[in-house]
Scaffold this motif. Structure first.
Motif, PDB file in Angstrom:
ATOM      1  N   LEU A  69      11.221  -4.180  19.661  1.00 12.34           N
ATOM      2  CA  LEU A  69       9.625  -4.334  19.713  1.00 12.34           C
ATOM      3  C   LEU A  69       8.937  -4.751  20.864  1.00 12.34           C
ATOM      4  O   LEU A  69       8.062  -4.108  21.197  1.00 12.34           O
ATOM      5  CB  LEU A  69       9.540  -5.298  18.363  1.00 12.34           C
ATOM      6  CG  LEU A  69       9.989  -4.764  17.088  1.00 12.34           C
ATOM      7  CD1 LEU A  69       9.215  -5.890  16.249  1.00 12.34           C
ATOM      8  CD2 LEU A  69       9.409  -3.401  16.744  1.00 12.34           C
ATOM      9  N   GLN A  70       9.585  -5.499  21.662  1.00 10.02           N
ATOM     10  CA  GLN A  70       8.963  -6.197  22.827  1.00 10.02           C
ATOM     11  C   GLN A  70       9.057  -5.062  23.957  1.00 10.02           C
ATOM     12  O   GLN A  70       7.974  -4.870  24.611  1.00 10.02           O
ATOM     13  CB  GLN A  70       9.570  -7.579  23.423  1.00 10.02           C
ATOM     14  CG  GLN A  70       9.453  -8.661  22.578  1.00 10.02           C
ATOM     15  CD  GLN A  70      10.062  -9.952  23.029  1.00 10.02           C
ATOM     16  OE1 GLN A  70      10.981  -9.710  23.757  1.00 10.02           O
ATOM     17  NE2 GLN A  70       9.404 -10.852  22.818  1.00 10.02           N
ATOM     18  N   THR A  71      10.128  -4.095  24.087  1.00  8.45           N
ATOM     19  CA  THR A  71      10.268  -3.118  25.064  1.00  8.45           C
ATOM     20  C   THR A  71       9.773  -1.682  24.575  1.00  8.45           C
ATOM     21  O   THR A  71       9.406  -0.937  25.550  1.00  8.45           O
ATOM     22  CB  THR A  71      11.971  -3.270  25.599  1.00  8.45           C
ATOM     23  OG1 THR A  71      12.569  -2.901  24.253  1.00  8.45           O
ATOM     24  CG2 THR A  71      12.049  -4.281  26.138  1.00  8.45           C
ATOM     25  N   PHE A  85       2.755 -10.021  15.362  1.00  8.43           N
ATOM     26  CA  PHE A  85       3.205 -10.752  16.490  1.00  8.43           C
ATOM     27  C   PHE A  85       4.576 -11.055  15.672  1.00  8.43           C
ATOM     28  O   PHE A  85       4.958 -11.780  14.997  1.00  8.43           O
ATOM     29  CB  PHE A  85       2.357 -12.027  16.595  1.00  8.43           C
ATOM     30  CG  PHE A  85       2.688 -13.038  17.589  1.00  8.43           C
ATOM     31  CD1 PHE A  85       4.179 -12.861  18.044  1.00  8.43           C
ATOM     32  CD2 PHE A  85       2.015 -13.942  18.339  1.00  8.43           C
ATOM     33  CE1 PHE A  85       4.573 -14.027  19.155  1.00  8.43           C
ATOM     34  CE2 PHE A  85       2.285 -14.795  19.230  1.00  8.43           C
ATOM     35  CZ  PHE A  85       3.544 -14.780  19.541  1.00  8.43           C
ATOM     36  N   ALA A  86       5.512 -10.482  16.658  1.00  7.98           N
ATOM     37  CA  ALA A  86       6.992 -10.387  16.344  1.00  7.98           C
ATOM     38  C   ALA A  86       7.674 -11.595  17.036  1.00  7.98           C
ATOM     39  O   ALA A  86       7.653 -11.722  17.928  1.00  7.98           O
ATOM     40  CB  ALA A  86       7.734  -9.283  16.264  1.00  7.98           C
ATOM     41  N   SER A 357      -0.150  -1.146  23.220  1.00 10.66           N
ATOM     42  CA  SER A 357       1.269  -0.992  22.524  1.00 10.66           C
ATOM     43  C   SER A 357       1.568  -2.373  22.418  1.00 10.66           C
ATOM     44  O   SER A 357       1.198  -3.427  23.014  1.00 10.66           O
ATOM     45  CB  SER A 357       2.071  -0.404  23.683  1.00 10.66           C
ATOM     46  OG  SER A 357       2.259  -1.083  24.692  1.00 10.66           O
ATOM     47  N   LEU A 358       2.602  -2.616  21.743  1.00  7.78           N
ATOM     48  CA  LEU A 358       3.122  -4.041  21.227  1.00  7.78           C
ATOM     49  C   LEU A 358       3.632  -4.653  22.795  1.00  7.78           C
ATOM     50  O   LEU A 358       3.253  -5.793  23.031  1.00  7.78           O
ATOM     51  CB  LEU A 358       4.287  -4.078  20.512  1.00  7.78           C
ATOM     52  CG  LEU A 358       4.643  -5.534  19.533  1.00  7.78           C
ATOM     53  CD1 LEU A 358       3.507  -6.061  19.082  1.00  7.78           C
ATOM     54  CD2 LEU A 358       5.656  -5.001  18.733  1.00  7.78           C
ATOM     55  N   PRO A 359       4.386  -4.051  23.502  1.00  9.89           N
ATOM     56  CA  PRO A 359       4.822  -4.597  24.732  1.00  9.89           C
ATOM     57  C   PRO A 359       3.718  -5.018  25.696  1.00  9.89           C
ATOM     58  O   PRO A 359       3.812  -6.029  26.307  1.00  9.89           O
ATOM     59  CB  PRO A 359       5.641  -3.349  25.535  1.00  9.89           C
ATOM     60  CG  PRO A 359       6.226  -2.652  24.284  1.00  9.89           C
ATOM     61  CD  PRO A 359       4.989  -2.587  23.258  1.00  9.89           C
ATOM     62  N   LYS A 360       2.473  -4.440  25.564  1.00 10.42           N
ATOM     63  CA  LYS A 360       1.364  -4.699  26.321  1.00 10.42           C
ATOM     64  C   LYS A 360       0.968  -6.035  26.206  1.00 10.42           C
ATOM     65  O   LYS A 360       0.174  -6.921  26.472  1.00 10.42           O
ATOM     66  CB  LYS A 360       0.382  -3.833  26.545  1.00 10.42           C
ATOM     67  CG  LYS A 360       0.762  -2.557  27.366  1.00 10.42           C
ATOM     68  CD  LYS A 360       1.054  -2.938  28.926  1.00 10.42           C
ATOM     69  CE  LYS A 360       1.581  -2.016  29.809  1.00 10.42           C
ATOM     70  NZ  LYS A 360       2.067  -2.271  30.932  1.00 10.42           N
ATOM     71  N   LYS A 361       0.708  -6.144  24.679  1.00  9.84           N
ATOM     72  CA  LYS A 361       0.307  -7.437  23.980  1.00  9.84           C
ATOM     73  C   LYS A 361       1.436  -8.611  24.286  1.00  9.84           C
ATOM     74  O   LYS A 361       0.812  -9.601  24.580  1.00  9.84           O
ATOM     75  CB  LYS A 361       0.625  -7.191  22.276  1.00  9.84           C
ATOM     76  CG  LYS A 361      -0.622  -6.605  21.876  1.00  9.84           C
ATOM     77  CD  LYS A 361      -0.453  -6.678  20.286  1.00  9.84           C
ATOM     78  CE  LYS A 361      -1.445  -5.716  19.467  1.00  9.84           C
ATOM     79  NZ  LYS A 361      -1.257  -5.852  17.967  1.00  9.84           N
ATOM     80  N   CYS A 408       6.252 -10.745  37.496  1.00  7.87           N
ATOM     81  CA  CYS A 408       7.179 -10.176  37.888  1.00  7.87           C
ATOM     82  C   CYS A 408       8.593 -10.051  37.170  1.00  7.87           C
ATOM     83  O   CYS A 408       9.203  -9.134  36.759  1.00  7.87           O
ATOM     84  CB  CYS A 408       7.785 -10.230  39.361  1.00  7.87           C
ATOM     85  SG  CYS A 408       6.645  -9.565  40.829  1.00  7.87           S
ATOM     86  N   VAL A 409       8.661 -11.284  36.711  1.00  5.49           N
ATOM     87  CA  VAL A 409      10.076 -11.817  35.977  1.00  5.49           C
ATOM     88  C   VAL A 409       9.632 -11.208  34.380  1.00  5.49           C
ATOM     89  O   VAL A 409      10.543 -10.501  33.869  1.00  5.49           O
ATOM     90  CB  VAL A 409      10.113 -13.237  35.847  1.00  5.49           C
ATOM     91  CG1 VAL A 409      11.273 -13.572  34.877  1.00  5.49           C
ATOM     92  CG2 VAL A 409      10.762 -13.678  37.257  1.00  5.49           C
ATOM     93  N   GLU A 410       8.482 -11.442  34.068  1.00  7.67           N
ATOM     94  CA  GLU A 410       8.064 -10.853  32.793  1.00  7.67           C
ATOM     95  C   GLU A 410       8.348  -9.347  32.497  1.00  7.67           C
ATOM     96  O   GLU A 410       8.772  -8.874  31.525  1.00  7.67           O
ATOM     97  CB  GLU A 410       6.568 -11.238  32.345  1.00  7.67           C
ATOM     98  CG  GLU A 410       5.988 -10.153  31.398  1.00  7.67           C
ATOM     99  CD  GLU A 410       4.425  -9.902  31.436  1.00  7.67           C
ATOM    100  OE1 GLU A 410       3.962  -8.885  31.857  1.00  7.67           O
ATOM    101  OE2 GLU A 410       3.631 -10.756  31.662  1.00  7.67           O
ATOM    102  N   GLU A 411       7.960  -8.615  33.645  1.00 10.15           N
ATOM    103  CA  GLU A 411       8.070  -6.966  33.592  1.00 10.15           C
ATOM    104  C   GLU A 411       9.441  -6.602  33.614  1.00 10.15           C
ATOM    105  O   GLU A 411       9.854  -5.751  32.853  1.00 10.15           O
ATOM    106  CB  GLU A 411       7.043  -6.288  34.708  1.00 10.15           C
ATOM    107  CG  GLU A 411       5.883  -6.667  34.453  1.00 10.15           C
ATOM    108  CD  GLU A 411       5.034  -5.612  33.492  1.00 10.15           C
ATOM    109  OE1 GLU A 411       5.238  -4.442  33.569  1.00 10.15           O
ATOM    110  OE2 GLU A 411       4.853  -6.497  32.334  1.00 10.15           O
ATOM    111  N   LEU A 412      10.243  -7.241  34.211  1.00  8.72           N
ATOM    112  CA  LEU A 412      11.934  -7.163  34.410  1.00  8.72           C
ATOM    113  C   LEU A 412      12.212  -7.181  33.060  1.00  8.72           C
ATOM    114  O   LEU A 412      13.158  -6.533  32.568  1.00  8.72           O
ATOM    115  CB  LEU A 412      12.286  -8.058  35.531  1.00  8.72           C
ATOM    116  CG  LEU A 412      12.033  -7.778  36.818  1.00  8.72           C
ATOM    117  CD1 LEU A 412      12.399  -8.845  37.713  1.00  8.72           C
ATOM    118  CD2 LEU A 412      12.444  -6.288  37.289  1.00  8.72           C
ATOM    119  N   ILE A 413      11.951  -8.641  32.343  1.00  7.17           N
ATOM    120  CA  ILE A 413      12.220  -8.804  31.097  1.00  7.17           C
ATOM    121  C   ILE A 413      12.001  -7.775  30.050  1.00  7.17           C
ATOM    122  O   ILE A 413      12.629  -7.375  29.115  1.00  7.17           O
ATOM    123  CB  ILE A 413      11.975  -9.865  30.657  1.00  7.17           C
ATOM    124  CG1 ILE A 413      12.590 -11.227  31.400  1.00  7.17           C
ATOM    125  CG2 ILE A 413      12.081 -10.369  29.027  1.00  7.17           C
ATOM    126  CD1 ILE A 413      12.224 -12.630  31.237  1.00  7.17           C
TER     127      ILE A 413
END
Length: 482
Positions: A69-71, A85-86, A357-361, A408-413
């Motif tokens: 869901l996050q990706t 919010f998952a 999208s959910l990833p952007k949230k 940067c770390v967030e986007e890689l995750i």
């Protein structure tokens, strides 16, 4: 209208319901929870609710479902009617332990107990004993939160996350497989203490030879356990090291083992008051012995500390982060870099509905998770959040760089990767390629802060970091006020 859908049968649902004032649905597994979410979306009438979406907190059982869901996100027909919010119980618990929340003094010592400024020589070091589902959630949430200004001055001063387990290889490989781009661009090392001749294997960032380091988290995987003399010796050495702020978390799947190991560490750990967090749902005995004497630094934590309010406040902060970001995005190339002077509540809700999208949230949520840490890094405690109205120019400058490193770390995750050399040349020739690559989860801005370039609006992308940083006091203050 609020609903809670949970596939966690042991969750304190009565507390959730009274805390949030919503309706709770308990499902047998994640598939059933998703089916329930789809059914609620179909049944929900937006027009009858004045266009307000159904608010849903989705408590999943499996970290893989959360990762998807996050990706990947949710279908558009759900997103347009339900604000989701998952999380999982483990993820929820990790956020409760690590995140500094407005109007809520945590009982758990923060990873950065002493503020880490730009000039500081200290780093955060989190050691996790055991490789369980809770370990993964703690490690990833620590990587999302633990970003500090001194890395901007010296890229050797990275936060270190060490995981020690009897079979660390399986857990390490699962983590690297899931977060492949994070580990491709990070330093991480592995050592097997059960080997007759232990040797350290080191992975270096993919673009180490051609680009400046931009990931301020490093990893260490140790095959061993707390009974190994080498592990015990290292824990003692780290506890005396004035250049690191050590936290030990004990998170085996076997909670009885956690209880036993939390009371069986080297005596120096207790004498030096190193925080020891023990994962257990049965905390009565530990709470009693930790009140005084040897074990005052032992802190039990379990699912009973999770409150829906934590997720509600995080989302409220994230909505304000999104508001400030949209304000900045609307600025022209010649406009001064400023945060908004106030937050319009009607526009706030409208802009949150427009998040694609959910990833952007989650990108906004992950930013919100670090607001307290950033304020702490420049010397402001939660006690003065209500009264604090503005950051000075120097504080904004340094925290903007911290924000980029965090992002940067967030986007890689979240599954993005940096451009290759060929892709970089493509964007430099035609800036429109940047957006095309981003749709394929390839991000041109995943680079060191001082290497950031102009985007299609003609602004250097660091303006977003600067404006978001300027907006921190407003975001926090309005969240407390509301």
């Amino acid at each position: 209208m609020l609903i809670i859908i949970s596939s966690q049968k042991q969750e304190p649902l009565a507390v959730c319901e009274s805390d949030a004032g919503g309706t709770v649905y308990v499902e047998k597994d994640d598939n059933a929870a998703i089916r329930r979410l789809k059914d609620e979306a179909v049944a929900y009438d937006l027009a009858a609710n004045d266009g307000h979406r159904l608010e849903c907190y989705l408590i999943l059982n499996d970290s893989t479902t959360l990762w998807l869901l996050q990706t990947v996100g949710l279908p558009e027909e759900i997103e347009e009617k339900v604000d989701v919010f998952a999380t999982t119980q483990e993820d929820w618990l990790a956020k409760t332990v690590f995140v500094k929340m407005p109007s809520n003094t945590s009982v758990f010592p923060s990873l950065d107990r002493v503020a880490i400024s730009r000039d500081s020589e200290t780093t955060v070091h989190l050691v996790i004993l055991g490789f369980s589902a809770q370990t993964e959630a703690l490690a990833i949430n620590a990587a999302l939160v633990a970003h500090y200004p001194n890395y901007c001055r010296d890229t050797r001063l990275r936060t270190r996350i060490t995981i020690i387990d009897d079979n660390v290889f399986d857990g390490r490989d699962r983590l690297i497989q899931r977060y492949v781009h994070l580990f491709e661009n990070s330093y991480y090392r592995t050592i097997d203490l059960f080997d007759s001749n232990p040797e350290c294997s080191l992975n270096t960032p993919k673009y180490l030879k051609s680009r400046k380091d931009f990931v301020d988290i490093e990893w260490e995987f140790v095959n061993g356990n707390v009974r190994c003399s080498a592990v015990r010796q290292k824990l003692v050495e780290w506890s005396y090291d004035s250049h690191q702020q050590l936290t030990v978390m004990i998170c085996h799947s076997d909670q009885n083992r956690n209880y036993t190991e939390s009371l069986g560490l080297p005596q120096d750990i207790y004498d030096n008051k190193i925080p020891i967090l023990c994962y257990t749902d049965d905390s009565d005995v530990l709470s009693m012995v930790s009140d005084n004497g040897t074990y005052t630094s032992v802190h039990p934590f379990g699912r009973d500390i999770c409150e829906i309010r934590t997720l509600c406040v995080l989302k409220s902060l994230a909505q304000r982060v999104n508001y400030v970001y949209n304000h900045c995005f609307a600025l022209g190339p010649a406009d001064p870099i400023t945060a908004p002077s106030e937050i319009d509540e009607d526009k706030l809700e409208y802009l949150w509905r427009q998040v694609g999208s959910l990833p952007k949230k989650y990108s906004n949520i992950f930013n919100a998770m670090t607001l307290g840490t950033k304020m702490h890094s420049v010397g402001h405690s939660s006690d003065d959040w209500k009264e604090y109205y503005a950051l000075n120019i120097d504080e904004i400058s340094i925290l903007a760089e911290v924000e980029h490193n965090r992002w940067c770390v967030e986007e890689l995750i979240l599954g993005y990767r940096p451009v290759s050399d060929t892709e970089q040349a493509l964007v430099e020739k035609d800036i429109s390629q940047k957006k095309i690559l981003r749709k394929n989860r390839i991000h041109y801005d995943l680079r060191a802060y001082d290497d950031l370039r102009d985007d299609s609006t003609g602004k250097n992308v660091n303006v977003y970091d600067l404006a978001l940083t300027q907006g921190i006091p407003l975001i926090i203050k309005t969240c407390i006020t509301d």
